[in-house]
Design a protein around this motif. Structure first.
Motif, mmCIF file in Angstrom:
data_model
loop_
_atom_site.group_PDB
_atom_site.id
_atom_site.type_symbol
_atom_site.label_atom_id
_atom_site.label_comp_id
_atom_site.label_asym_id
_atom_site.label_seq_id
_atom_site.Cartn_x
_atom_site.Cartn_y
_atom_site.Cartn_z
ATOM 1 N N TYR A 1 6.017 -12.222 2.367
ATOM 2 C CA TYR A 1 4.664 -11.656 2.440
ATOM 3 C C TYR A 1 4.139 -11.759 3.863
ATOM 4 O O TYR A 1 4.535 -12.641 4.619
ATOM 5 C CB TYR A 1 3.684 -12.424 1.538
ATOM 6 N N SER A 2 3.200 -10.870 4.172
ATOM 7 C CA SER A 2 2.469 -10.944 5.441
ATOM 8 C C SER A 2 0.994 -11.139 5.117
ATOM 9 O O SER A 2 0.476 -10.541 4.169
ATOM 10 C CB SER A 2 2.633 -9.648 6.224
ATOM 11 N N PHE A 3 0.338 -11.968 5.916
ATOM 12 C CA PHE A 3 -1.116 -12.130 5.778
ATOM 13 C C PHE A 3 -1.833 -11.519 6.986
ATOM 14 O O PHE A 3 -2.922 -11.958 7.353
ATOM 15 C CB PHE A 3 -1.474 -13.622 5.622
ATOM 16 N N ASN B 1 4.119 -15.664 10.256
ATOM 17 C CA ASN B 1 3.776 -14.249 10.046
ATOM 18 C C ASN B 1 4.824 -13.597 9.138
ATOM 19 O O ASN B 1 5.846 -14.220 8.837
ATOM 20 C CB ASN B 1 3.670 -13.504 11.391
ATOM 21 N N GLY B 2 4.558 -12.360 8.753
ATOM 22 C CA GLY B 2 5.471 -11.675 7.841
ATOM 23 C C GLY B 2 6.794 -11.299 8.481
ATOM 24 O O GLY B 2 7.799 -11.138 7.794
ATOM 25 N N THR B 3 6.785 -11.146 9.794
ATOM 26 C CA THR B 3 8.028 -10.850 10.510
ATOM 27 C C THR B 3 8.950 -12.065 10.461
ATOM 28 O O THR B 3 10.137 -11.950 10.111
ATOM 29 C CB THR B 3 7.712 -10.496 11.988
ATOM 30 N N ASP B 4 8.396 -13.225 10.780
ATOM 31 C CA ASP B 4 9.197 -14.453 10.718
ATOM 32 C C ASP B 4 9.699 -14.711 9.302
ATOM 33 O O ASP B 4 10.785 -15.263 9.111
ATOM 34 C CB ASP B 4 8.365 -15.662 11.174
ATOM 35 N N GLU C 1 13.222 -9.188 -0.462
ATOM 36 C CA GLU C 1 12.209 -8.181 -0.798
ATOM 37 C C GLU C 1 11.068 -8.287 0.204
ATOM 38 O O GLU C 1 10.335 -9.270 0.219
ATOM 39 C CB GLU C 1 11.705 -8.427 -2.228
ATOM 40 N N ASP C 2 10.927 -7.262 1.047
ATOM 41 C CA ASP C 2 9.835 -7.243 2.025
ATOM 42 C C ASP C 2 8.575 -6.772 1.296
ATOM 43 O O ASP C 2 8.324 -5.570 1.169
ATOM 44 C CB ASP C 2 10.192 -6.323 3.201
ATOM 45 N N ALA C 3 7.827 -7.762 0.825
ATOM 46 C CA ALA C 3 6.600 -7.467 0.076
ATOM 47 C C ALA C 3 5.370 -7.720 0.947
ATOM 48 O O ALA C 3 4.302 -8.068 0.451
ATOM 49 C CB ALA C 3 6.563 -8.316 -1.196
ATOM 50 N N ALA C 4 5.546 -7.488 2.260
ATOM 51 C CA ALA C 4 4.440 -7.700 3.215
ATOM 52 C C ALA C 4 3.180 -6.964 2.770
ATOM 53 O O ALA C 4 2.073 -7.459 2.943
ATOM 54 C CB ALA C 4 4.859 -7.222 4.608
ATOM 55 N N GLN C 5 3.367 -5.776 2.191
ATOM 56 C CA GLN C 5 2.213 -4.951 1.817
ATOM 57 C C GLN C 5 1.873 -5.059 0.331
ATOM 58 O O GLN C 5 1.044 -4.289 -0.154
ATOM 59 C CB GLN C 5 2.524 -3.476 2.149
ATOM 60 N N SER C 6 2.524 -5.980 -0.376
ATOM 61 C CA SER C 6 2.458 -5.861 -1.832
ATOM 62 C C SER C 6 2.238 -7.158 -2.599
ATOM 63 O O SER C 6 2.585 -7.224 -3.775
ATOM 64 C CB SER C 6 3.734 -5.187 -2.335
ATOM 65 N N SER D 1 -4.945 -6.775 7.893
ATOM 66 C CA SER D 1 -5.137 -5.543 7.124
ATOM 67 C C SER D 1 -4.453 -5.556 5.763
ATOM 68 O O SER D 1 -4.569 -4.593 5.001
ATOM 69 C CB SER D 1 -4.601 -4.351 7.925
ATOM 70 N N LYS D 2 -3.751 -6.638 5.454
ATOM 71 C CA LYS D 2 -3.087 -6.680 4.147
ATOM 72 C C LYS D 2 -4.116 -6.963 3.043
ATOM 73 O O LYS D 2 -5.226 -7.419 3.322
ATOM 74 C CB LYS D 2 -2.016 -7.786 4.141
ATOM 75 N N ASN D 3 -3.707 -6.765 1.785
ATOM 76 C CA ASN D 3 -4.654 -7.019 0.685
ATOM 77 C C ASN D 3 -5.132 -8.465 0.703
ATOM 78 O O ASN D 3 -6.282 -8.751 0.392
ATOM 79 C CB ASN D 3 -4.012 -6.708 -0.671
HETATM 80 C C1 LIG Z 1 6.541 -3.689 5.553
HETATM 81 C C2 LIG Z 1 6.170 -4.745 6.534
HETATM 82 N N1 LIG Z 1 7.105 -5.667 6.895
HETATM 83 C C3 LIG Z 1 6.820 -6.642 7.748
HETATM 84 C C4 LIG Z 1 5.574 -6.771 8.322
HETATM 85 C C5 LIG Z 1 5.368 -7.832 9.337
HETATM 86 O O1 LIG Z 1 4.321 -8.686 9.050
HETATM 87 P P1 LIG Z 1 3.530 -9.430 10.234
HETATM 88 O O2 LIG Z 1 2.712 -8.426 10.943
HETATM 89 O O3 LIG Z 1 2.711 -10.453 9.505
HETATM 90 O O4 LIG Z 1 4.552 -10.073 11.119
HETATM 91 C C6 LIG Z 1 4.564 -5.846 7.978
HETATM 92 C C7 LIG Z 1 3.184 -5.897 8.473
HETATM 93 O O5 LIG Z 1 2.734 -5.977 9.517
HETATM 94 C C8 LIG Z 1 4.871 -4.799 7.073
HETATM 95 O O6 LIG Z 1 3.963 -3.887 6.741
#
Ligand SMILES: Cc1ncc(COP(=O)(O)O)c(C=O)c1O
Length: 369
Positions: free
Chosen positions: A182-184, A59-62, A154-159, A187-189
């Motif tokens: 990145y996060s998948f 996930n994007g957090t990891d 660079e936290d590009a989770a949304q980008s 709700s992401k693009n």
């Molecule tokens: C800016 C940002 N960072 C990190 C995350 C974490 O991603 P994830 O939910 O996939 O763990 C998100 C989205 O949920 C996010 O919007």
């Protein structure tokens, strides 16, 4: 007519056959962990992000957490970031044992202010995490210039797929960072049908380390060179994402079109429409208005059944879990003000003309128009 903030079913209907075929292949192969589907997605992601390495994870957090571990960030270290973001950006800093250092945002773009980030550097600073909020890249090149020796996550989770013109050249979200993430999240693009994430880097040694960290610190089965994590990207999610990836650019273009439509429709209202830095091409993960009477507009839209959400109602430096850091109200005034004034509207690519008109009418009626 009610309009949802996001309609994942509408998107799925347009790609059902491709996604089902891709997923069925994994089911028939009965190979669910990493393997060919993840490698295929990683190979497709590298040209998209103009990077040497893309490493899928859970996930994007990891992705942020592993990035910090790969940079040996831990106890006693400081990581500079923005408080106006999703919790994961700073929660991960805490979870590696480091201290989040919050600095304020630019009120126009909602992204971290490079000068404030540079001013917060101490001998303990081990990284800066700019967030490319709502689909628009942060000022990566300025951050690099002001803090040349500080690793940049660079936290590009949304980008994913957003880009920024730097010295006349398009730079993709994640490309110029030490490690981009990145996060998948659905709700992401580019959303999976469950959780998923990815890390990108140009650095061979960091890529190796990230790959090791996602599989319990092991390259060779049952030999662990360090303690890592179980943070593999699910093969079924990779199959979904590989089917969706070819559509990403068109979906993001449709979001930009919706955003431009709203900009024009709200031009005469006492409301601030999204500011996109002329150097940026946003992917509009969110279309976010700001106005002092936000809460009243929220109630108005709720009564009309028009989807909306507030990202984010309480900045991270004021979250109860970070009280131990000692931030008081007023420390990051622009983030605090933004939290009181923002509201995001439906901008998803499948929005119909009628739905878009309904959103516009709903917002305009709040202003008596
Ligand atoms: C800016 C940002 N960072 C990190 C995350 C974490 O991603 P994830 O939910 O996939 O763990 C998100 C989205 O949920 C996010 O919007």
């Amino acid at each position: 007519m009610a309009v949802p903030l996001l309609d994942l079913k509408a998107q799925h209907a347009t790609i059902r056959d491709e996604v089902v075929a891709s997923v069925l292949q994994v089911v028939d192969d009965q190979a669910f962990i990493l393997g060919a589907p993840v490698a295929k997605l990683e190979s497709a992601a590298t040209p998209l992000s103009q990077v040497k390495h893309a490493i899928g994870c859970a996930n994007g957090t990891d992705a942020i957490l592993l990035a910090m571990r790969a940079l040996d960030i831990g106890r006693g270290d400081e990581v500079i970031t923005t408080p106006f973001t999703f919790f994961a950006t700073a929660g991960t800093v805490h979870n590696v044992g480091a201290t989040p250092v919050f600095v304020d945002i630019d009120p126009k773009t909602f992204n971290i202010r490079p000068d404030l980030a540079a001013a917060a550097v101490t001998a303990r600073t081990k990284a800066v995490i700019p967030v490319d909020l709502f689909g628009q890249m942060a000022e990566i090149e300025t951050i690099r210039r002001l803090m040349p020796s500080v690793p940049l996550i660079e936290d590009a989770a949304q980008s994913i797929g957003a880009r920024r013109k730097i010295d006349g050249k398009w730079v993709m979200a994640g490309e110029a960072a030490t490690i981009g993430t990145y996060s998948f999240f659905p709700s992401k693009n580019l959303g999976g049908y469950g959780d998923g994430g990815m890390m990108v880097t140009q650095d061979d040694a960091l890529a190796k380390r990230l790959m090791r960290l996602r599989t319990h610190g092991s390259v060779q089965t049952y030999l662990h060179e360090e303690v890592g994590f179980n943070s593999r990207l699910d093969a079924l999610q990779a199959a979904v994402l590989s089917a969706k990836l070819p559509h990403l650019a068109a979906w993001s273009a449709k979001r930009r079109e919706n955003a431009a439509f709203y900009d024009a429709a709200f031009a005469d209202l006492d409301v601030t429409t999204p500011y996109i830095d002329p150097a940026n091409e946003s992917i509009f993960n969110q279309y976010t208005l700001r106005l002092a009477k936000r809460d009243a507009l929220k109630e108005h839209l709720k009564a009309k059944g028009i989807g909306h959400s507030v990202y984010y109602p309480l900045p991270l430096h004021l979250q109860p879990c970070f009280a131990y850091l000692g931030y008081k109200e007023g420390t990051c005034p622009e983030s605090e003000k933004a939290s009181r004034e923002v509201i995001s509207l439906p901008v998803f690519p499948e929005l119909t003309g009628a739905q878009r008109d309904e959103v516009v009418a709903g917002v305009r009626s709040f202003f008596g128009k």
